[in-house]
Design a protein around this motif. Structure first.
Motif, mmCIF file in Angstrom:
data_model
loop_
_atom_site.group_PDB
_atom_site.id
_atom_site.type_symbol
_atom_site.label_atom_id
_atom_site.label_comp_id
_atom_site.label_asym_id
_atom_site.label_seq_id
_atom_site.Cartn_x
_atom_site.Cartn_y
_atom_site.Cartn_z
ATOM 1 N N GLY B 381 -1.253 5.464 -10.429
ATOM 2 C CA GLY B 381 0.045 5.249 -9.801
ATOM 3 C C GLY B 381 0.007 5.165 -8.294
ATOM 4 N N VAL B 382 -1.122 4.733 -7.742
ATOM 5 C CA VAL B 382 -1.201 4.455 -6.296
ATOM 6 C C VAL B 382 -1.861 3.100 -6.179
ATOM 7 C CG1 VAL B 382 -2.062 5.162 -4.069
ATOM 8 C CG2 VAL B 382 -1.552 6.878 -5.793
ATOM 9 N N MET B 383 -1.129 2.111 -5.711
ATOM 10 C CA MET B 383 -1.557 0.751 -6.008
ATOM 11 C C MET B 383 -1.377 -0.221 -4.866
ATOM 12 S SD MET B 383 -2.663 -0.771 -8.607
ATOM 13 C CE MET B 383 -2.985 -2.465 -8.989
ATOM 14 N N PRO B 384 -2.356 -0.397 -3.983
ATOM 15 C CA PRO B 384 -2.264 -1.516 -3.058
ATOM 16 C C PRO B 384 -2.562 -2.796 -3.826
ATOM 17 C CG PRO B 384 -4.327 -0.339 -2.749
ATOM 18 C CD PRO B 384 -3.597 0.359 -3.846
ATOM 19 N N LEU B 385 -1.730 -3.815 -3.643
ATOM 20 C CA LEU B 385 -1.917 -5.038 -4.429
ATOM 21 C C LEU B 385 -2.761 -6.043 -3.666
ATOM 22 C CD1 LEU B 385 1.741 -5.363 -5.621
ATOM 23 C CD2 LEU B 385 -0.215 -4.820 -7.048
ATOM 24 N N GLY B 386 -3.141 -7.106 -4.356
ATOM 25 C CA GLY B 386 -3.810 -8.209 -3.693
ATOM 26 C C GLY B 386 -2.759 -9.186 -3.163
ATOM 27 N N ARG B 457 -8.324 -7.425 10.042
ATOM 28 C CA ARG B 457 -6.902 -7.564 9.755
ATOM 29 C C ARG B 457 -6.498 -6.627 8.615
ATOM 30 N NH1 ARG B 457 -3.785 -10.717 6.484
ATOM 31 N NH2 ARG B 457 -5.506 -11.988 5.703
ATOM 32 N N TRP B 458 -7.294 -6.620 7.527
ATOM 33 C CA TRP B 458 -6.956 -5.745 6.398
ATOM 34 C C TRP B 458 -6.932 -4.288 6.832
ATOM 35 C CZ3 TRP B 458 -10.373 -7.756 1.781
ATOM 36 C CH2 TRP B 458 -9.917 -9.037 1.439
ATOM 37 N N MET B 459 -7.979 -3.903 7.553
ATOM 38 C CA MET B 459 -8.091 -2.492 7.915
ATOM 39 C C MET B 459 -6.941 -2.091 8.828
ATOM 40 S SD MET B 459 -12.148 -2.081 8.486
ATOM 41 C CE MET B 459 -13.283 -1.934 7.125
ATOM 42 N N GLN B 460 -6.618 -2.984 9.762
ATOM 43 C CA GLN B 460 -5.513 -2.668 10.661
ATOM 44 C C GLN B 460 -4.220 -2.559 9.868
ATOM 45 O OE1 GLN B 460 -5.512 -5.269 14.051
ATOM 46 N NE2 GLN B 460 -3.880 -4.069 14.996
ATOM 47 N N GLY B 461 -4.085 -3.448 8.884
ATOM 48 C CA GLY B 461 -2.895 -3.386 8.043
ATOM 49 C C GLY B 461 -2.817 -2.073 7.284
ATOM 50 N N PHE B 462 -3.941 -1.606 6.790
ATOM 51 C CA PHE B 462 -3.947 -0.334 6.064
ATOM 52 C C PHE B 462 -3.580 0.817 7.001
ATOM 53 C CE2 PHE B 462 -5.902 -0.578 1.693
ATOM 54 C CZ PHE B 462 -5.656 -1.931 1.550
ATOM 55 N N ILE B 463 -4.058 0.735 8.266
ATOM 56 C CA ILE B 463 -3.666 1.779 9.221
ATOM 57 C C ILE B 463 -2.154 1.754 9.392
ATOM 58 C CG2 ILE B 463 -3.888 2.628 11.579
ATOM 59 C CD1 ILE B 463 -6.592 1.416 11.761
ATOM 60 N N GLN B 464 -1.600 0.535 9.532
ATOM 61 C CA GLN B 464 -0.146 0.411 9.681
ATOM 62 C C GLN B 464 0.573 1.061 8.508
ATOM 63 O OE1 GLN B 464 0.763 -3.734 9.953
ATOM 64 N NE2 GLN B 464 1.074 -3.653 12.163
ATOM 65 N N ASP B 470 5.195 5.614 4.141
ATOM 66 C CA ASP B 470 5.946 5.519 2.882
ATOM 67 C C ASP B 470 5.262 6.295 1.765
ATOM 68 O OD1 ASP B 470 8.089 3.758 3.648
ATOM 69 O OD2 ASP B 470 6.557 2.233 3.915
ATOM 70 N N TRP B 471 3.934 6.378 1.851
ATOM 71 C CA TRP B 471 3.176 7.047 0.790
ATOM 72 C C TRP B 471 3.523 8.522 0.695
ATOM 73 C CZ3 TRP B 471 -0.001 10.903 2.614
ATOM 74 C CH2 TRP B 471 -0.257 10.869 4.000
ATOM 75 N N LEU B 472 4.117 9.066 1.794
ATOM 76 C CA LEU B 472 4.476 10.486 1.749
ATOM 77 C C LEU B 472 5.534 10.762 0.692
ATOM 78 C CD1 LEU B 472 4.518 11.360 5.534
ATOM 79 C CD2 LEU B 472 3.113 12.409 3.767
ATOM 80 N N SER B 473 6.301 9.681 0.304
ATOM 81 C CA SER B 473 7.326 9.936 -0.712
ATOM 82 C C SER B 473 6.824 9.683 -2.129
ATOM 83 C CB SER B 473 8.570 9.084 -0.443
ATOM 84 O OG SER B 473 8.379 8.235 0.639
ATOM 85 N N GLN B 479 -0.988 12.142 -6.224
ATOM 86 C CA GLN B 479 -0.850 10.748 -5.797
ATOM 87 C C GLN B 479 -0.929 10.619 -4.283
ATOM 88 O OE1 GLN B 479 2.800 10.085 -8.022
ATOM 89 N NE2 GLN B 479 1.919 8.167 -8.737
ATOM 90 N N ARG B 480 -0.359 11.605 -3.573
ATOM 91 C CA ARG B 480 -0.404 11.515 -2.109
ATOM 92 C C ARG B 480 -1.842 11.636 -1.607
ATOM 93 N NH1 ARG B 480 4.591 14.164 -2.728
ATOM 94 N NH2 ARG B 480 3.709 16.240 -2.561
ATOM 95 N N VAL B 481 -2.580 12.583 -2.223
ATOM 96 C CA VAL B 481 -3.991 12.716 -1.831
ATOM 97 C C VAL B 481 -4.730 11.419 -2.131
ATOM 98 C CG1 VAL B 481 -6.139 13.913 -2.341
ATOM 99 C CG2 VAL B 481 -4.012 15.203 -2.151
ATOM 100 N N LEU B 482 -4.450 10.873 -3.306
ATOM 101 C CA LEU B 482 -5.112 9.630 -3.694
ATOM 102 C C LEU B 482 -4.731 8.499 -2.745
ATOM 103 C CD1 LEU B 482 -7.009 9.222 -6.027
ATOM 104 C CD2 LEU B 482 -5.191 8.033 -7.221
ATOM 105 N N ALA B 483 -3.467 8.516 -2.274
ATOM 106 C CA ALA B 483 -3.020 7.471 -1.355
ATOM 107 C C ALA B 483 -3.806 7.539 -0.052
ATOM 108 C CB ALA B 483 -1.528 7.618 -1.089
ATOM 109 N N VAL B 484 -4.019 8.761 0.458
ATOM 110 C CA VAL B 484 -4.822 8.901 1.671
ATOM 111 C C VAL B 484 -6.211 8.332 1.413
ATOM 112 C CG1 VAL B 484 -5.890 10.544 3.241
ATOM 113 C CG2 VAL B 484 -3.568 10.931 2.442
ATOM 114 N N TYR B 485 -6.735 8.653 0.244
ATOM 115 C CA TYR B 485 -8.073 8.163 -0.089
ATOM 116 C C TYR B 485 -8.087 6.642 -0.190
ATOM 117 C CZ TYR B 485 -12.472 7.617 -2.473
ATOM 118 O OH TYR B 485 -13.731 7.229 -2.795
#
Lengths: 508, 603
Positions: B381-386, B457-464, B470-473, B479-485
């Motif tokens: 349930g932590v899902m960055p998409l393509g 670009r991707w990495m900078q986007g991930f930093i943004q 938003d992942w804090l919610s 899931q939050r720990v996984l989101a940081v990962y």
């Protein structure tokens, strides 16, 4: 509108609740096995533990390993003397970890007592794993329990299992390796776990490495084509990496190759494999190997010879083949003619127990009557055991070395130089605080650093067999005795101990 | 003059607060010790209490006038204050053993105390209570300063540093291996064959295709997209008529060729910035205005050739699972460059073969990402998409617009990652399809520099996305720990892989204890294992897709493994510095170059 969309199942339950739930599920699935296994464990534990402080007699190696474990725990070094790669250090590091977790050296008044406890745990773990492995090889519950009992109650296994030998720690690791390699889940994790356990076995005692072909075969056969390449790559990589820690340690210490002024892994390996006095082949009537084998059979022929016979049957039953190969390699090592230590038999016992039961079950399934007959033969053979086990569980009275240790503690000032047997060395240092530290007898002539710093010797506390049979290896000891008087005597014969007080005018 | 007096007042207040709190702290410490507390516990309590008193005193006293006109929330100031004070404390403690032998113990103590006070004043003044107005240059200097301080502390306690870093690298490499093998963790057959799906597709949908300077590929792509196996869908190329008449012309020609199937959507003329999320948002509004009825929205890139059966499978998956998002696999194909695909010139053969090392690694990244990691992340349930071959429920997009004002975030460099995280925050189901036949086939960037830019670009986007928080919610802690990962993964991995040999070399050079050296060896060993696994996967890849892998491909993969990680590490560092410097203008720069070097068409 959005409510129509499916949501993820509510995020996982709390860790504690999941653990409780899965533990309950596990218990429910395995209650049949537990009901069979627990009595077996109880029997194994009782027979092993009752009388283990009085039988068998003290021998050299347990004291050596315990002194090295003590050194890991309290000094952070692999040996109180310079470590010379006699064995991979994994075994006594495990003992030291257990001592560290439970204050092992503080709980007992003798180190040997603590070593006995570790061996009891190893025996229980081995019995559980043997049962599990039996089940994974397709044994019925009574069959797996019988394999566990054969291993736990065989007099030979009880006797050798009580001594603090590295081989007794290798057994549970090897069994765990096979249990995981034969996991029905066939996951990468189980294959990797198996390889890691096998690597731990080799780090505990490097001789386990000869069983690698059998383990690899078992692992290979149990992998699934869908993830075979991945499983085997990860398993081999992880196992190799763990095993590589031992030679890498030597590399980082600058002790891989032979050289002047330092010990080396390869130098010792060469000595172990080539230069060490060979025991001869089992087939050669007059060899040391043959003599040892006769001694083993005198304790119990059933498990050993039964296992040998079952190898043939094991190769005929498909799922038993890797086990049969394991035992076959074990027997072939005795024919090779190189050095074989007298505790070597330990490695043969669990696999013999498995193969005997496996062979009987296989015959039983095909020809029930013949199976019954074979089982009866096995039970009849095992009927000899109670008579042999009786003296093991009823032995009492302190061992001569233990009594001598007590005498030394009561009568010798702490600043005297004592040459002591391995078994009591840790006690003299840890319990009684001898300073300077006593000298372990076989380091007296073997360790150049000890030779250099030796200024005087005040007491000798060594069993008599050192002066009788092994005298050639201990010239300094013999010389010291010439200038000594007996101060106390305990026991008699080769195991008896005479405490000698050495003349203060004599200098080594 | 006014600022001068203000500065003097602040300095005075700062010193007063500092001295008062120090005195109070001393009293607390003494009374606790007298009450019989353990020394360490008393010290910890004293530090915690004085830190809070210090914060409150400075917040409401020293810097109150600065904070009046600041939009800065107290929480941010609190965090910054603690980070800064913690860092100065660590630096002082680390410097003490260096200075003490040279200056004497008490002199060193007072010098460090004074230096610490100055440092604390500066960090309070310019950062913690500075109201957020930190200039980019200062931020870059801060990043470099933190790095330098880190190097100093590490050099001082090298063994401890090696142990900590090795444990960290160990965790990263083990989880990396575990996650990339998720697909093969247990034996499981391939996904069921899509040809077995007999039920006809039912849900109407649209495919959005942002296009800009894509004359080379636009026609071909639209041809393919217009002829997929689905009864009721629209293909919507998004083109900028004023800026890019060439592509617009092709799009309109195709619209005439496939009436009722292709509908051209204009890029908003009044927006000077050109990027994908703005185009997608505009297209969605345009379609709704035009009264088009659709249940799902797919996104394709200009060079993407979807498999003809893809929509049927997606349609089926939407109906079967009622998921909010369906992500289908994207797969880079060319693990070796064919000499003819390389620009003409001398040494073409060499240039083609010498790029194999990073192409193979890049191809395998996709192979592992879409088969294993995405499935694991969907399950967790932590899902960055393509960015493409991804399909959204229209209802989900409307929900996003209601909540956040737009569907795709026009200000985010990786809007695809962000929208996935938002779906996870809403607790919605995301489905992943990976079937070898259905994957959208793409090609690696044409040059290594292109790959590097893409990664930055991707990495900078991930930093943004990480900074926006938003992942804090996300609903659960796991899931939050996984989101940081997940969001930090590219950085962790780049660091771990690139630093593993360095850690071992440091341990050997510094003659660390053997145990430390052995520990430092393990991450490197696991790195080698990962390379071996890559070889296995390349073999599997070549068999699955029927492309022969030659010995030189395997060789390139093995030899190039470490350099590839170095490239990723450079990208990570560059991304962090760019983020610190507030430079988020990637989209313009990449697209300015894009028409000069048209992407190689996927086949």
């Amino acid at each position: 509108m959005i409510t129509r969309l499916a949501t993820v199942p509510p995020p996982m339950l709390s860790v504690r609740r999941r653990l409780v739930a899965s533990a309950r599920e596990w218990l429910r699935r395995h209650r049949g096995d537990l009901a069979v296994l627990l009595p077996v464990l109880l029997a194994a534990g009782l027979v092993h533990a009752i009388g283990m402080s009085a039988f068998p007699r003290y021998v050299d190696d347990p004291g050596t390993y315990l002194s090295q474990a003590w050194s890991v725990r309290y000094q952070g070094t692999l040996s109180p003397y310079s470590y010379f790669y006699d064995h991979a250090p994994g075994g006594w590091i495990q003992i030291a970890m257990w001592a560290w977790l439970t204050d092992g050296f503080g709980r007992y008044d003798t180190a040997i007592g603590f070593g006995n406890e570790v061996m009891l745990l190893a025996k229980l773990a081995s019995t559980v794993l043997l049962y599990t492995l039996g089940r994974r090889l397709g044994f019925s519950r009574p069959g797996a329990a019988a394999a566990g009992l054969l291993f736990a109650l065989c007099p030979l296994a009880v006797m050798f299992g009580r001594w603090t030998f590295l081989d007794n720690l290798v057994t549970p690791w090897l069994l765990a390796a096979f249990v995981l390699a034969l996991s029905p889940k066939r996951s990468i994790a189980s294959a990797t776990g198996g390889a890691v356990c096998f690597a731990m076995a080799t780090l505990t005692k490097e001789t386990a490495l000869v069983l690698l072909p059998a383990f690899a075969w078992a692992l290979w056969r149990n992998t699934d084509p869908h993830n075979r390449a991945h499983s085997l790559t990860v398993a081999a990589g992880a196992g190799f990496l763990l095993m590589a820690m031992y030679p890498l340690m030597a590399v980082y210490k600058g002790e891989l190759f032979e050289g002047p002024g330092h010990n080396s892994l390869l130098g010792t390996a060469k000595w172990q494999l080539v230069d060490r006095a060979a025991s001869g082949s089992l087939l050669n009537g007059g060899s040391v190997m043959r003599q040892m084998f006769t001694d083993w059979l005198a304790q119990d022929p059933v498990l050993l010879l039964g296992g040998l016979v079952s190898i043939v049957a094991g190769f005929l039953v498909r799922r038993l083949r890797p086990i049969a190969l394991t035992l076959l390699i074990g027997w072939l090592m005795m024919l090779r003619g190189g050095y074989v230590p007298f505790m070597y038999v330990i490695v043969l016992l669990p696999w013999s127990a498995l193969l005997i039961v496996g062979a009987i079950e296989a015959v039983w399934r095909r020809w029930p009557r013949a199976g019954v007959a074979l089982a009866a033969v096995a039970v009849f053979g095992a009927a000899l055991w109670p008579a042999r086990l009786y003296p093991m569980v009823t032995a009492s009275g302190p061992q001569p070395l233990r009594a001598a240790e007590q005498w030394v503690a009561d009568n010798v000032p702490r600043d005297r130089v004592v040459v002591a047997h391995d078994s009591i060395w840790v006690d003299l240092v840890h319990q009684y605080g001898f300073q300077p530290r006593p000298i372990i007898v076989h380091k007296l002539d073997a360790d150049p650093a000890v030779r250099r710093e030796l200024k005087r010797v005040d007491y000798l506390v060594v069993p008599n067999w050192y002066y009788e049979s092994g005298g050639g290896n201990y010239p300094t000891l013999l010389e010291a005795r010439k200038h000594a008087v007996a101060a106390a005597r305990f026991g008699s014969g080769g195991d008896g101990v005479v405490v000698y007080r050495v003349s203060e005018h004599w200098r080594p | 003059m006014r600022s001068g007096t203000r500065g003097q007042r602040e300095l005075l207040c700062f010193v007063t607060v500092g001295l008062t709190v120090a005195a109070v702290g001393q009293l607390i410490l003494l009374s606790l010790i007298r009450a019989g507390w353990e020394a360490w516990l008393a010290n910890v309590v004293q530090v915690a209490v004085t830190l809070q008193l210090n914060f409150l005193g400075n917040r409401h006293f020293t810097w109150c006038r600065r904070l009046e006109d600041s939009r800065f929330a107290g929480v941010v100031a609190w965090w910054r204050f603690h980070w800064a004070r913690g860092a100065s404390a660590v630096l002082s403690v680390a410097a003490f053993p260096v200075l003490a032998p040279r200056l004497g113990h008490s002199a060193a103590y007072w010098v460090l105390l004074a230096a610490g006070a100055v440092l604390n004043f500066c960090t309070d003044r310019f950062w913690s209570f500075g109201g957020g107005g930190v200039r980019p240059v200062a931020r870059v200097l801060c990043v470099l300063g933190v790095l330098a301080a880190g190097v100093f502390v590490a050099a001082r306690y090298l063994d401890v540093f090696i142990v900590l870093v090795s444990v960290f690298m160990l965790v990263v490499t083990v989880t990396t291996l575990g996650f990339q093998l998720y697909r093969w963790w247990r034996p499981q057959p391939e996904e069921p064959d899509h040809r077995d799906l007999v039920d006809p597709p039912r849900l109407p949908g649209v495919i959005l295709v942002p296009m800009r300077f894509e004359e080379a590929v636009a026609g071909r792509t639209l041809d393919r997209l217009a002829t997929l196996d689905h009864p009721n869908y629209l293909v919507v190329p998004i083109v900028d008529h004023a800026d890019d008449p060439g592509t617009a012309g092709i799009a309109h020609a195709k619209a005439r060729e496939f009436p009722g199937r292709v509908l051209v959507c204009p890029y908003p003329e009044d927006i000077a910035v050109h990027n994908k999320p703005i185009g997608l948002n505009a297209a969605l509004e345009y379609l709704e205005r035009e009264g088009v009825r659709f249940e799902w929205v797919g996104v394709a890139d200009a060079e993407d050739l979807f498999h003809p059966d893809l929509l049927r499978v997606v349609d089926h998956r939407f109906r079967e699972t009622n998921a909010a998002v369906v992500q289908s696999g994207v797969q880079l194909m060319n693990f070796h460059a064919h000499p003819e695909a390389v620009p003409r010139g001398r040494g073409r053969w060499w240039r083609a073969n010498l790029t194999g090392w990073w192409r193979a690694a890049n191809v395998l990244e996709y192979f592992k990402w879409f088969q294993s990691r995405l499935k694991l992340q969907a399950a967790a349930g932590v899902m960055p998409l393509g960015g493409n071959t991804v399909f959204f429920r229209h209802a989900f997009l409307r929900e996003l617009r209601d909540r956040y004002g737009s569907c795709w975030d026009g200000g985010c460099l990786t809007e695809d990652c962000k929208i996935g995280i938002l779906a996870s925050v809403l607790g919605l189901r995301v489905e992943v399809i990976y079937s070898h036949e259905l994957v959208t086939r793409e090609e690696t960037p044409t040059t290594l520099a292109g790959l590097l830019r893409q990664r930055v670009r991707w990495m900078q986007g991930f930093i943004q996305v990480f900074r926006e928080g938003d992942w804090l919610s996300l609903p659960s802690m796991t899931q939050r720990v996984l989101a940081v990962y997940v969001l930090g993964f590219q950085f962790f991995q780049a660091f771990a892989a690139a630093f593993a040999p360095v850690a071992l070399a440091l341990a050997i050079w510094h003659k660390s204890p053997v145990v430390v050296t052995l520990l430092a060896t393990v991450p490197l060993g696991l790195g080698l294992l990962a390379v071996a696994l890559d070889v296995v996967l390349l073999r599997q890849f070549s068999r699955t897709f029927g492309i022969k892998a030659r010995v030189r491909d395997y060789f390139g993969l093995v030899v190039g493994a470490y350099p590839f990680q170095l490239v990723l590490s450079c990208a990570a560092l560059w991304a962090i510095l760019r983020h610190a410097a507030d430079r988020t203008d990637w989209v313009k720069t990449t697209h300015a170059g894009a028409h000069l070097k048209p992407a190689v068409v996927a086949r």
